[in-house]
Scaffold this motif. Structure first.
Motif, PDB file in Angstrom:
ATOM      1  N   MET A  96       4.690   0.664   1.723  1.00 26.14           N
ATOM      2  CA  MET A  96       4.899  -0.446   2.647  1.00 26.14           C
ATOM      3  C   MET A  96       4.571  -1.755   1.948  1.00 26.14           C
ATOM      4  O   MET A  96       3.550  -1.859   1.262  1.00 26.14           O
ATOM      5  N   VAL A  97       5.439  -2.755   2.139  1.00 26.58           N
ATOM      6  CA  VAL A  97       5.272  -4.061   1.494  1.00 26.58           C
ATOM      7  C   VAL A  97       5.574  -5.154   2.513  1.00 26.58           C
ATOM      8  O   VAL A  97       6.601  -5.099   3.198  1.00 26.58           O
ATOM      9  N   ALA A  98       4.681  -6.130   2.616  1.00 30.47           N
ATOM     10  CA  ALA A  98       4.924  -7.325   3.427  1.00 30.47           C
ATOM     11  C   ALA A  98       4.920  -8.527   2.493  1.00 30.47           C
ATOM     12  O   ALA A  98       3.966  -8.727   1.740  1.00 30.47           O
ATOM     13  N   SER A  99       5.980  -9.331   2.544  1.00 27.90           N
ATOM     14  CA  SER A  99       6.105 -10.457   1.614  1.00 27.90           C
ATOM     15  C   SER A  99       7.066 -11.491   2.182  1.00 27.90           C
ATOM     16  O   SER A  99       7.843 -11.206   3.102  1.00 27.90           O
ATOM     17  N   GLU A 100       7.005 -12.701   1.620  1.00 27.72           N
ATOM     18  CA  GLU A 100       7.923 -13.760   2.039  1.00 27.72           C
ATOM     19  C   GLU A 100       9.328 -13.509   1.503  1.00 27.72           C
ATOM     20  O   GLU A 100      10.310 -13.860   2.152  1.00 27.72           O
ATOM     21  N   LYS A 101       9.422 -12.943   0.312  1.00 30.73           N
ATOM     22  CA  LYS A 101      10.715 -12.599  -0.276  1.00 30.73           C
ATOM     23  C   LYS A 101      10.820 -11.084  -0.374  1.00 30.73           C
ATOM     24  O   LYS A 101       9.847 -10.406  -0.683  1.00 30.73           O
ATOM     25  N   PRO A 102      11.999 -10.511  -0.133  1.00 29.18           N
ATOM     26  CA  PRO A 102      12.134  -9.045  -0.123  1.00 29.18           C
ATOM     27  C   PRO A 102      11.975  -8.438  -1.514  1.00 29.18           C
ATOM     28  O   PRO A 102      12.274  -9.068  -2.530  1.00 29.18           O
ATOM     29  N   ALA A 135       0.844  -1.199   0.000  1.00 32.54           N
ATOM     30  CA  ALA A 135       0.000   0.000   0.000  1.00 32.54           C
ATOM     31  C   ALA A 135       0.874   1.241   0.000  1.00 32.54           C
ATOM     32  O   ALA A 135       2.012   1.231   0.486  1.00 32.54           O
ATOM     33  N   LEU A 136       0.316   2.320  -0.549  1.00 37.44           N
ATOM     34  CA  LEU A 136       0.995   3.603  -0.629  1.00 37.44           C
ATOM     35  C   LEU A 136       0.615   4.475   0.558  1.00 37.44           C
ATOM     36  O   LEU A 136      -0.521   4.415   1.053  1.00 37.44           O
ATOM     37  N   GLU A 137       1.554   5.299   0.994  1.00 38.62           N
ATOM     38  CA  GLU A 137       1.277   6.250   2.050  1.00 38.62           C
ATOM     39  C   GLU A 137       0.566   7.480   1.481  1.00 38.62           C
ATOM     40  O   GLU A 137       0.693   7.775   0.284  1.00 38.62           O
ATOM     41  N   PRO A 138      -0.182   8.195   2.298  1.00 37.68           N
ATOM     42  CA  PRO A 138      -0.859   9.409   1.819  1.00 37.68           C
ATOM     43  C   PRO A 138       0.114  10.376   1.152  1.00 37.68           C
ATOM     44  O   PRO A 138       1.248  10.546   1.595  1.00 37.68           O
TER      45      PRO A 138
END
Length: 457
Positions: free
Chosen positions: A166-172, A157-160
């Protein structure tokens, strides 16, 4: 074929009406198509992907039951390979309307011979209407930033105002291109960095001042005080791995003392003599930890470099939900048997993620649902819901006070609150394609029907 509203008691909404008709250009997509996606950018704008690589920006006017206006296409252009819109936002500054979009693509990667053979691309696109002299200024793409990773992100998701990502994932993930120009890779040799100019001068001043009058058998010892007490320093200058880290005897003794309960002085010659603390055969599949741990990263919008990196460890990702249109989407993680909802707070650099709600035992319950396809919660956190691939929907309400006296016989205490659970069976044999929750209603979409379940008054 039009979607129909499946009417239940007190669940019918106003009569559906057409606001925009999409005619995808199949000739623009040579490869495989992806599902169409719609993102509500603001109260009066929306972004639409036709699944064939075309993006359309729609001016919707103020949406609602009383609105009878058609949605108007203000921008329509091919952006290359097919994509799904993950997130979008809008802001106006100095008379310029800017729209930020985050797109997801999956592409074949011949270089990934040892892996799946595919790469995940996240593209951050900025559009605005800063050019043009007429009253209706033309929208154009101003900037394209490309990220690459080896797994589909759990959360992105993007910040205002596009200040970060911000990114959440198993691989960077990492940024690879800006407007088609590759970014310089940081190789291993770049890790051996020199100290910054100011810090290097400071070290030289300390060294020169302290070394005056020393003879060549004598050594110089410099002590620096930490600003934050507790963490161990493995390097003096961040990123500079030169030198040797030597732990003093006091530190070694403290670490040994902390790990004493995990070790024994003698080897256990008869391991079956004592009953083991945990029998692995009694564990269920839902008690296991994920094989791969995930990482949550925050990237700065100007430098495109990560500013915060958090290892989520065994905290399994459950779902993403938008609780407030003015804030970033929240995400839910499993913590032991519970499910905790976390709200990003980009305006708080020292506390970027805030715990806003807890769903008791949902972490354990959802893991036992083998056919689970969707999970979500109400924006006011009054309930959480799970949807299976076919037919069944599970609703888990937050604990509420009981009207009568209720005792727990096993524990011998009075129960003041009870958390109710409900199951709904959808009258359809088609798979559930979409699942959304409001504070009052739950929506389940199939290829032919939109089911509406009233949850709260």
């Amino acid at each position: 074929e039009p979607w129909l509203i499946k009417k239940k008691t007190d669940t019918a909404l106003w009569k559906p009406r057409e606001v925009f008709r999409m005619n995808p250009d199949l000739s623009s997509c040579e490869g495989e198509r992806v599902c169409s996606s719609l993102s509500l950018t603001s109260a009066t704008w929306a972004a639409l992907s036709d699944g064939a690589g075309n993006l359309t920006l729609l001016r919707t006017s103020k949406r609602g039951e009383s609105s009878h206006l058609k949605w108007e296409a203000m921008f329509s252009e091919s952006l290359g390979e097919p994509f799904i819109i993950l997130h979008s936002l809008s802001n106006v500054q100095a008379g310029v309307h800017t729209i930020q979009l985050l797109l997801l693509r999956i592409q074949k990667d011949p270089a990934d011979s040892k892996g799946s053979g595919f790469s995940t691309l996240l593209e951050w696109i900025t559009l605005d209407n800063s050019t043009g002299e007429c009253e209706e200024k033309k929208y154009e793409v101003r900037k394209r930033r490309l990220m690459k990773g080896r797994s589909v992100p759990h959360y992105a998701a993007l910040e205002p105002e596009g200040k970060g990502l911000m990114v959440a994932s198993e691989k960077p993930f990492s940024f690879k291109e800006v407007d088609g120009v590759p970014l310089e890779e940081e190789g291993a040799e770049d890790m051996e960095v020199e100290p910054s100019g100011e810090f290097k001068v400071l070290l030289m001043m300390i060294f020169n001042s302290a070394s005056r009058g020393l003879s060549s058998v004598e050594s110089l010892e410099i002590s620096l005080q930490k600003r934050s007490e507790g963490p161990l320093w493995s390097e003096l200058v961040l990123g500079d791995r030169r030198g040797e880290y030597i732990m003093n005897e006091e530190q070694a003794a403290q670490i040994q003392q902390r790990l004493a309960h995990l070790t024994a002085e003698e080897l256990n010659a008869n391991p079956e003599k004592d009953k083991p603390a945990c029998n692995a055969q009694e564990l269920e599949d839902c008690d296991g930890f994920p094989e791969d741990s995930s990482t949550l990263m925050r990237f700065d919008g100007a430098t495109l470099k990560p500013t915060h990196v958090v290892n989520l460890g065994s905290h399994q990702y459950l779902f993403t939900v938008e609780t407030n249109p003015s804030e970033m989407p929240a995400f839910c993680l499993r913590h032991d048997v519970d499910a905790l909802l976390w709200q990003p707070r980009p305006e708080q650099p020292d506390s970027l993620w805030e715990h806003t709600a807890t769903f008791n035992a949902l972490g354990y319950v959802q893991a036992s649902k083998r056919d689970k396809k969707f999970a979500t919660c109400a924006p006011n956190f009054s309930y959480a819901a799970l949807a299976e691939c076919l037919k069944r929907v599970f609703i888990y309400r937050q604990p509420s006070p009981v009207d009568t006296v209720l005792f727990n016989r096993k524990q011998g205490r009075q129960v003041g609150q009870v958390a109710k659970q409900q199951v709904a069976n959808l009258e359809s044999n088609h798979p559930v394609l979409g699942f959304r929750a409001t504070n009052e209603r739950l929506f389940a979409l199939t290829c032919n029907n939109l089911f509406i379940l009233k949850v709260n008054n």
